[in-house]
Design an enzyme around this catalytic site. Structure first.
Site, mmCIF file in Angstrom:
data_model
loop_
_atom_site.group_PDB
_atom_site.id
_atom_site.type_symbol
_atom_site.label_atom_id
_atom_site.label_comp_id
_atom_site.label_asym_id
_atom_site.label_seq_id
_atom_site.Cartn_x
_atom_site.Cartn_y
_atom_site.Cartn_z
ATOM 1 N N CYS A 1 1.775 9.757 4.449
ATOM 2 C CA CYS A 1 1.100 8.954 3.449
ATOM 3 C C CYS A 1 1.295 7.499 3.533
ATOM 4 O O CYS A 1 0.570 6.627 3.348
ATOM 5 C CB CYS A 1 1.053 9.431 2.059
ATOM 6 S SG CYS A 1 0.865 11.341 2.121
ATOM 7 N N CYS B 1 -2.521 14.520 -10.158
ATOM 8 C CA CYS B 1 -2.440 14.679 -8.825
ATOM 9 C C CYS B 1 -3.729 13.808 -8.224
ATOM 10 O O CYS B 1 -4.781 14.017 -8.827
ATOM 11 C CB CYS B 1 -2.594 16.367 -8.473
ATOM 12 S SG CYS B 1 -1.620 17.259 -9.024
ATOM 13 N N LYS C 1 -4.735 7.763 -7.466
ATOM 14 C CA LYS C 1 -5.166 8.788 -8.396
ATOM 15 C C LYS C 1 -6.798 8.786 -8.439
ATOM 16 O O LYS C 1 -7.690 9.814 -8.456
ATOM 17 C CB LYS C 1 -4.774 8.519 -9.593
ATOM 18 C CG LYS C 1 -5.130 9.307 -10.741
ATOM 19 C CD LYS C 1 -5.144 10.966 -10.876
ATOM 20 C CE LYS C 1 -6.374 11.462 -10.343
ATOM 21 N NZ LYS C 1 -6.252 12.799 -10.560
ATOM 22 N N HIS D 1 -7.326 8.970 -1.637
ATOM 23 C CA HIS D 1 -6.110 9.030 -0.938
ATOM 24 C C HIS D 1 -6.175 9.544 0.438
ATOM 25 O O HIS D 1 -5.794 10.816 0.886
ATOM 26 C CB HIS D 1 -4.786 9.705 -1.717
ATOM 27 C CG HIS D 1 -3.507 9.683 -1.017
ATOM 28 N ND1 HIS D 1 -2.855 8.551 -0.149
ATOM 29 C CD2 HIS D 1 -2.373 10.351 -0.907
ATOM 30 C CE1 HIS D 1 -2.006 8.861 0.419
ATOM 31 N NE2 HIS D 1 -1.557 9.997 -0.223
#
Ligand SMILES: [Zn+2]
Lengths: 136, 395
Positions: free
Chosen positions: B85, B215, B337, B341
Site C-alpha cells: 500500500c 475498514c 476510509k 484506497h
C-alpha cells in the site's frame, strides 16, 4: 554464506510438532522463524536448537471474511503467541468457539500442535502452521 | 541536494469496480498533472510508478513502460514500485531523490491500482500476500486481521477498555466519512455523512473487533504528481509546493516486530528522518494525510508521527483535535476510509491532497485554513514499509 536453518527443514520439523529455532551465540536470543541474521543483534552466528512450545496468547482475531480459496474455513481464530523463550509465533487457536473468542483470551497459556496448510495456486507447496489450544 | 517542488498533481476519482484499464486510469491523472504543470509529455525525463497487484488485477506486469508510452512520454526510463500500500509513496520519494540529485529536472511519479475490480475474495487473497507467505499466511491471516490483532493489543497495552477504544475508533471513521462525503473524487462522495457510532459498531464484522465501517474499501484509481527542480519550478508556477523532508523504513514479519507493537518502529524512524530533513517537528504540521486503512491504524499512526501521546489519540478524535480547527487536521480528504484506497496509487493521492491543501484549492469545508506545512504517511503490508513526506508552501 549458508543459512543455519532453512524453511524446508523448519517446516519438516514443524510437521512433527517439533519447533526449531536459532540461538544466537553473541546475544543468546532465540530467532524464530529461521533467517540468516539474529532478530535482535543481526549476527549470523547462531545454532539450531529445539524450542519449547509453551507460551501465552499476545493477541488474536476471529476472521469472518476469508481469502479466495479459504472462504469455507471461516470463522476461525488467528492468534499471536509469545513463547516462554521469547519469540512470537502466529497460528490458529482451536478447541474454542471462534465466535465466542474475546479479549479475555489474552494472557492465557496455550500448548502447540500443528496442521498443514496445503497451499493454493500461489503457494510453492504445503506449509506447516502452528495450532494452539488453551491449557486448563 | 537541490530543492524539489511538486508543480502539478492529478487524480482520478477513487471508486469501486469500474471499466477503465490501469493504463487508462493513470493516463487521466498523469495528463492532468502534466497540463497543470504547464508542461508537455516530452518534458518528462522519467516515470516512477507505484503498482502493487497489477499482475493479478489485469495479468499485466511491467506496467510503467506501457503507462509512459500511452501518455506520450516516449523512450523515458520507467520504474515500477511495489511496496504494497506504500508503493506510490516510494515512487514519489525516489522521484524526489533523482530530482534532488540534479540528475533529472522533471520527473512524473504516481500510482495505479484496480483492487476493487478483483472482488473481495481475490482482493483479500492478494492483499494477504503482503503478510509473510511462509510463516503467517498459512494461519489464514488477512490484512484486516493484522489490524484487528493490533486493536486488542492496543487496548491491552495502553489499558484503554475495548468498548471505549471501539467508540473512539468509530469516531475516526465518522470524521473521515464527513470529509469524504464532500470530496467529489472520493469513493464515498455523497455517502455516509450521517454515520453514527451505533452504525459503525453494528455493521458487519470483518474480523473481530473490526466492522465494515472500521475498514477502508477496496478501490480502483490513479494519482500522479510532477516533481521539478527549484529553478524549473519557478518558471512553471507561482505556487510551487516543496518537498522539504522524506523518510522511509522497513520491517520484517509482524511477529518479528514484537519489541514495539502496537507501536510501529519503522514509522517512528521514517517520520523522524522526514522531520529532521525538513527541520520541522510534529507541532509544525498543519495537515496530515495519514494511512488510515483501518480506524485503529489511524490512532496508531497519529501517535507514531508524534501528534498525540501513546494510548491517548482516541481522545483527540473525541475532542476534535485531529480535525480541521484542531491541533492537526488529519485526513481532511476523507482518507483511505472514505476517499478510497487503490493501494498502488494511495501515496500519490495523499501528495495530491496535501499539495491542494497548501495551495488552498480544496472544497471549502475540507480546506484547512491557511495550511502552510503538510505531511503524508503511507504504510505497506504488516507495517513493514513506511514512507513519510513533508511538504511546504514555496511562496
Ligand atoms: Zn543475537
Amino acid at each position: 554464506m549458508e543459512q543455519k536453518l532453512y524453511f524446508k527443514d523448519y517446516n519438516e520439523a514443524l510437521k512433527q510438532n517439533k519447533l526449531l529455532g536459532l540461538k544466537c551465540r553473541a546475544c543468546g536470543t532465540i530467532t524464530i522463524p529461521p533467517k540468516m541474521a539474529c532478530r535482535q543483534c543481526g549476527s549470523p552466528d547462531m545454532q539450531v536448537t529445539e524450542v519449547k512450545t509453551d507460551g501465552k496468547i499476545v493477541t488474536f482475531t476471529t476472521i469472518f471474511v476469508g481469502a479466495e480459496g479459504r472462504e469455507n474455513e471461516v470463522p476461525y481464530t488467528v492468534v499471536i503467541v509469545e513463547l516462554e523463550e521469547g519469540p512470537w509465533l502466529m497460528g490458529n487457536l482451536e478447541g474454542i468457539d471462534p465466535k465466542a473468542a474475546s479479549i479475555e483470551l489474552i494472557g492465557k497459556k496455550v500448548k502447540m500442535s500443528t496442521k498443514v496448510f496445503p497451499g493454493d495456486k500461489y503457494s510453492p507447496g504445503e506449509t506447516a502452521s502452528p495450532v494452539f489450544s488453551l491449557v486448563n | 541536494m537541490k530543492k524539489v517542488a511538486v508543480v502539478g498533481v492529478g487524480q482520478t476519482k477513487f471508486s469501486g469496480p469500474q471499466d477503465k484499464t490501469q493504463v487508462e486510469l493513470f493516463a487521466e491523472a498523469a495528463t492532468d498533472a502534466i497540463e497543470g504543470s504547464n508542461l508537455k509529455p516530452k518534458d518528462i525525463k522519467a516515470l516512477f510508478l507505484g503498482n502493487a497487484l497489477g499482475d493479478f488485477e489485469e495479468g499485466q506486469g511491467m506496467i510503467a513502460s506501457y503507462a509512459a508510452e500511452n501518455i506520450g512520454c516516449m523512450y523515458v526510463p520507467t520504474n515500477r514500485y511495489e511496496g504494497a500500500c506504500a508503493s506510490a509513496s516510494m515512487a514519489v520519494r525516489d522521484a524526489f531523490m533523482w530530482v534532488a540529485s540534479g540528475y533529472y529536472d522533471i520527473v512524473l511519479a504516481g500510482g495505479i491500482e484496480r483492487a476493487a475490480t478483483m472482488g473481495t475474495g481475490m482482493a483479500t487473497r492478494t492483499f494477504a500476500m503482503f503478510s509473510d507467505s511462509r510463516y503467517e499466511f498459512p494461519s489464514g491471516i488477512t490484512f484486516p486481521g493484522v489490524f484487528a490483532m493490533l486493536t486488542y493489543l492496543y487496548s491491552k497495552t495502553y489499558n484503554v477498555p475495548l468498548d471505549k477504544l471501539r467508540e473512539q475508533m468509530a469516531k475516526v471513521s465518522i470524521q473521515s466519512y464527513k470529509h469524504g462525503s464532500i470530496n467529489p473524487r472520493a469513493q464515498f462522495f455523497g455517502k455516509n455523512a450521517d454515520m453514527t457510532v451505533e452504525k459503525v459498531l453494528g455493521s458487519f464484522v470483518v474480523c473481530t473487533p473490526l466492522t465494515l465501517h472500521d475498514c477502508c474499501p477496496f478501490s480502483d484509481g490513479a494519482a500522479a504528481v510532477v516533481l521539478a527542480s527549484e529553478e524549473v519550478a519557478k518558471k512553471l508556477t507561482k505556487k510551487p509546493v516543496y518537498i522539504t523532508g522524506t523518510g522511509q523504513s522497513s520491517s520484517g514479519p509482524l511477529i518479528n516486530q514484537k519489541d514495539f507493537l502496537p507501536r510501529i518502529r519503522s514509522r517512528e524512524i521514517s517520520s523522524q528522518q522526514a522531520y529532521k530533513m525538513a527541520g520541522r517537528k510534529p507541532d509544525d504540521i498543519d495537515v496530515c494525510e495519514l494511512h488510515d486503512c483501518f480506524s485503529i491504524a489511524t490512532l496508531i499512526a497519529s501517535e507514531s508521527l508524534g501528534f498525540f501521546e501513546y494510548g491517548k489519540s482516541g481522545e483527540a478524535w473525541e475532542k476534535g483535535e485531529a480535525d480541521i480547527g484542531g491541533k492537526v487536521a488529519v485526513n481532511p480528504s476523507g482518507g483511505l476510509k472514505a476517499k478510497g484506497h487503490p493501494i498502488g496509487a494511495t501515496g500519490a493521492g495523499q501528495v495530491y491532497e496535501v499539495a491542494r491543501q497548501l495551495r488552498g484549492e480544496m472544497e471549502p469545508d475540507n480546506q484547512v485554513p491557511d495550511a502552510k506545512i503538510g505531511m503524508t504517511d503511507t504504510l505497506g503490508g504488516d507495517c513493514a514499509t513506511i514512507v513519510n513526506m513533508i511538504l511546504e508552501r514555496g511562496w
